[in-house]
Structure formats: C-alpha cells, structure tokens
Design an enzyme around this catalytic site. Structure first.
Site, PDB file in Angstrom:
ATOM      1  N   CYS A   1       0.808  -1.225   0.000  1.00 10.07           N
ATOM      2  CA  CYS A   1       0.000   0.000   0.000  1.00 10.07           C
ATOM      3  C   CYS A   1       0.840   1.273   0.000  1.00 10.07           C
ATOM      4  O   CYS A   1       0.328   2.365  -0.217  1.00 10.07           O
ATOM      5  CB  CYS A   1      -0.954  -0.028   1.182  1.00 10.07           C
ATOM      6  SG  CYS A   1      -1.965  -1.514   1.175  1.00 10.07           S
TER       7      CYS A   1
ATOM      8  N   HIS B   1      -3.186   6.810   0.253  1.00  9.73           N
ATOM      9  CA  HIS B   1      -3.631   5.424   0.111  1.00  9.73           C
ATOM     10  C   HIS B   1      -5.028   5.278   0.718  1.00  9.73           C
ATOM     11  O   HIS B   1      -5.347   5.902   1.734  1.00  9.73           O
ATOM     12  CB  HIS B   1      -2.630   4.503   0.816  1.00  9.73           C
ATOM     13  CG  HIS B   1      -3.110   3.093   0.889  1.00  9.73           C
ATOM     14  ND1 HIS B   1      -3.451   2.381  -0.230  1.00  9.73           N
ATOM     15  CD2 HIS B   1      -3.356   2.277   1.951  1.00  9.73           C
ATOM     16  CE1 HIS B   1      -3.875   1.188   0.134  1.00  9.73           C
ATOM     17  NE2 HIS B   1      -3.824   1.099   1.447  1.00  9.73           N
TER      18      HIS B   1
ATOM     19  N   ASN C   1      -9.997  -1.140  -0.543  1.00  6.74           N
ATOM     20  CA  ASN C   1      -8.548  -0.973  -0.524  1.00  6.74           C
ATOM     21  C   ASN C   1      -7.938  -1.837  -1.625  1.00  6.74           C
ATOM     22  O   ASN C   1      -7.900  -3.064  -1.503  1.00  6.74           O
ATOM     23  CB  ASN C   1      -8.037  -1.405   0.862  1.00  6.74           C
ATOM     24  CG  ASN C   1      -6.524  -1.336   0.985  1.00  6.74           C
ATOM     25  OD1 ASN C   1      -5.819  -1.073   0.013  1.00  6.74           O
ATOM     26  ND2 ASN C   1      -6.031  -1.576   2.191  1.00  6.74           N
TER      27      ASN C   1
END
Ligand code: COA
Length: 352
Positions: free
Chosen positions: A113, A279, A309
């Site tokens: 990430c 992110h 995500n």
C-alpha cells in the site's frame, strides 16, 4: 532542476461491483458495520484466472493512450503488486509481454500500500541517471485469490442458496480483513518534466521490519521447507493475517509526521500542498491524517467507497480519476502518501 512527472494515467477495475450487502450472503457482516468503520460501499474482484498482470495491462493501455505515446517508447516498467500472478517471477515482465514490449526491463517492487511514493523515488532515480526516459509505472492487485470463501456464485447472487454453516463460519473468521480489500489497477506514464521546478521534488520513505507481521501472508513463504504445506492450507494461512487496530494506529501517527518532515525538507508548508493523494485503506485513517495536518476535506480526496482498498493500486486509481476529471491542474503541488505491509510508509512530493 526538473524531476519526473506524470504524462498519462489509466485505471481498471474488474467485473461488476460487489456491495456490502452482497458480502453478507457469505459471511456474518453488514453494510451497517462496514460503511461507518471504513467508508467502503462496494469493491470489485478479479474473475477466476484473471491476474494482477491482466488488470495492470488494462490500466497500462489506458495510461499509454492518455500519454499519447507509442508503447515502443517505454524503456522501463515499474510494477507493484502484493498479489502477483506467480510467487515468482513478479508481474512486471508479464505486463510488458502483454503490451508486446518484450525486452524492456521490468522492476518489481513490493511495498504494497506504500508502493506509489516508493516507486516514484525509483522512477526519478532511473530518469535522472539517464537509465530510462519513459517509464510505465503500474500498481495492480488481485486479492480475490485470498478471499476466505468458495461460493462466488452465491456472493454474486447468481445462485439463490445459503452457503453451508461451515463456509459461513470460515469467511466470518476472516471478515475484518476480507471486507476491506478490492481488486484493481492503476498506471502512469512518467517522463522528466520540461518545466523548471516541476516534477518529482523528493520523497521521505521508511521501513520497519519489526512490524512485518502486522499484515502478512504467513503461508507459502520460504521460511518453511517445503515453502507450501498442507498444514498451511488447513490453517487457512493463504488468507493474510492483519492486526487492524495496530495498523490503524501506525497510520494515523506516522503519515502526518512524514508529510510534515517532507514539506520541511522542501521548504514548503503542508498548506502549500494542493492535493494529498493518500492510500485508501480506511476513510477514518485519512480523516485523522487530514485533521492532524489541518487540511480541508477537498485537499484529501477519497474514492474508497467504490473500490475498497486496492493495495498497490489505490493511489494510481485515485490520481487517474482526478486527472481525467480535470480536477488536478498542471503546476499544483501533489503529495502521494501511503502505509502498508512491511511495514513501509512514506510520502512523495511532485509539482504536477
Ligand atoms: N463485519 C461485522 N463485524 C466485524 C467485521 C465485519 N466485517 N470485522 C470485525 N467485526 C467485529 C469483530 O468480530 C469484533 O467483534 P467483537 O467486539 O464482538 O469481538 C468487532 O467487530 C471489532 O473488531 P476489530 O477487528 O477490532 O475491528 P476494528 O474496529 O479494528 O475495525 C478495521 C477493523 C479493519 C476496519 C480497522 O482495524 C482498520 O481499518 N484498520 C486498518 C487496516 C489497514 O489499514 N489495513 C491495510 C494496511 S495496508
């Protein structure tokens, strides 16, 4: 001085969206639990046999088209994925082959990430040393392979049935992790800026391996002989383990700090930053970062509601949406910001 800049972006999300209500068909969860805690309304999953390199290829095609270049002009590929097609090799070379640019060197980075700030630093290094002129940077993740259910047809509403109590219990065991991830890819074409003072300005990057197991795939690693065992499958170690609360705390503490430090190094204030492209792990993390930096909501955009995500892809997907939507303008100051498995975290500043 000029640094590397973005000349084209693209993104791709596979299949049809899967809502929080859809997830409740295979595990004990609810829209009421997921939405207020994360900001996520839906996510996409790669289809059976659809890989990170397939998603990355689609996003790359769009980025190349937006950049208005011939794919033969690409002289390096930077690929980030924590769910690569194979344990090895990485997916970068596969994306190159799918694009028909075999022979172009591909670098596979594993910062999950946090991949975009790290990749931007590497891209700038390649360009400033003359090793490359035109870089294709891709973040792609296909998490579907670690989702803790088998009844995809029930999930998609294609079969009107209850999953077995055992299957429901298994998925529910991993629900904290399973509900937050979604699949997708984002890509950028990068070149040295032609405008003085524009492009990549610098990055502040950190890694702390002491927290590697805060989020990690414990099955299938070379700490074990053989590296993959039946016991790992039985213990469901093909599903990553995540210490959600610990990661949350790391993120809200480390991310504002790294932005402040980076700005100080580049003689600007956080107020000078036009866009924090963070992110997308959890809206609540980004709200906390935003508040800590005293930034208005419009400077810290979110698209987690639609994608969840997407790990290595989130920052590139969000950038693509903002650039294509005409929101980000040339000359604005961008800060790419992320924290992920490693533990890796960092920020990169770019005058777009
Ligand atoms: N649906 C319904 N209930 C759920 C659930 C779900 N999807 N996931 C967890 N729960 C339940 C738990 O079983 C627990 O119940 P209990 O109190 O009866 O035991 C309760 O909700 C709290 O669980 P917990 O895991 O402590 O939730 P949380 O408040 O930490 O939220 C996250 C979980 C994942 C949303 C949150 O920790 C987070 O976003 N962390 C950051 C993760 C991250 O950034 N990961 C990626 C790094 S790149």
């Amino acid at each position: 001085m000029t640094g590397v800049t973005i000349i084209g972006t693209g993104s791709y999300a596979p299949g049809r969206p899967v809502t929080n209500h859809d997830l409740a068909r295979v595990m004990d969860t609810s829209d009421e639990w997921i939405r207020p805690r994360t900001g996520i309304h839906q996510r996409h999953y790669a289809g059976e046999g659809e890989t990170a390199s397939d998603l990355g290829f689609r996003a790359a095609e769009r980025a190349i088209e937006a950049a208005g270049i011939d794919r033969g002009e690409i002289d390096a590929i930077l690929c980030s994925s924590m769910t690569s097609d194979y344990k090895f090799p990485g997916s970068g070379g596969l994306i190159g082959a799918k694009l028909g640019i075999q022979g172009v060197p591909a670098f596979d980075l594993q910062q999950q990430c946090a991949s975009m700030p790290f990749s931007m630093q590497v891209a700038n290094g390649l360009i400033s040393t003359g090793a490359a002129k035109t870089i294709l940077m891709v973040g792609a993740d296909a998490h579907a392979g670690f989702m803790p259910w088998k009844d995809w047809d029930v999930l998609y509403g294609e079969r009107d049935a209850e999953v077995s109590p055992e299957a429901r219990a298994q998925a529910t065991k991993h629900r904290g992790l399973a509900v937050i991830f979604g699949d997708g890819a984002g890509a950028m074409v990068l070149r040295k800026s032609e405008v003085e003072g524009h492009g990549f300005l610098g990055a502040q990057l950190h890694t702390d391996g002491d927290y590697a197991e805060d989020i990690a795939l414990l099955g299938g690693g070379f700490r074990s002989r053989p590296f993959l065992t039946k016991e790992m499958i039985d213990e469901e170690l093909y599903v990553p383990r995540m210490a959600g609360r610990s990661l949350f705390k790391h993120a809200v503490k480390k991310l504002p700090k790294v932005v402040r430090e980076l700005c100080a190094r580049h003689e600007c204030t956080t107020e000078d930053v036009d866009w924090v492209i963070a992110h997308q792990a959890n809206d609540r993390i980004n709200f906390a970062v935003r508040d800590a930096l005293k930034l208005p909501p419009e400077k810290v955009p979110s698209n987690i509601a639609r994608y969840g995500n997407t790990s290595s892809a989130t920052i590139a997907i969000l950038l693509d949406e903002l650039i294509r939507g005409g929101k980000i303008e040339r000359g604005q100051l961008l800060c790419l910001l992320g924290l992920g498995a490693g533990l890796h975290w960092g920020a990169a500043l770019m005058r777009y």
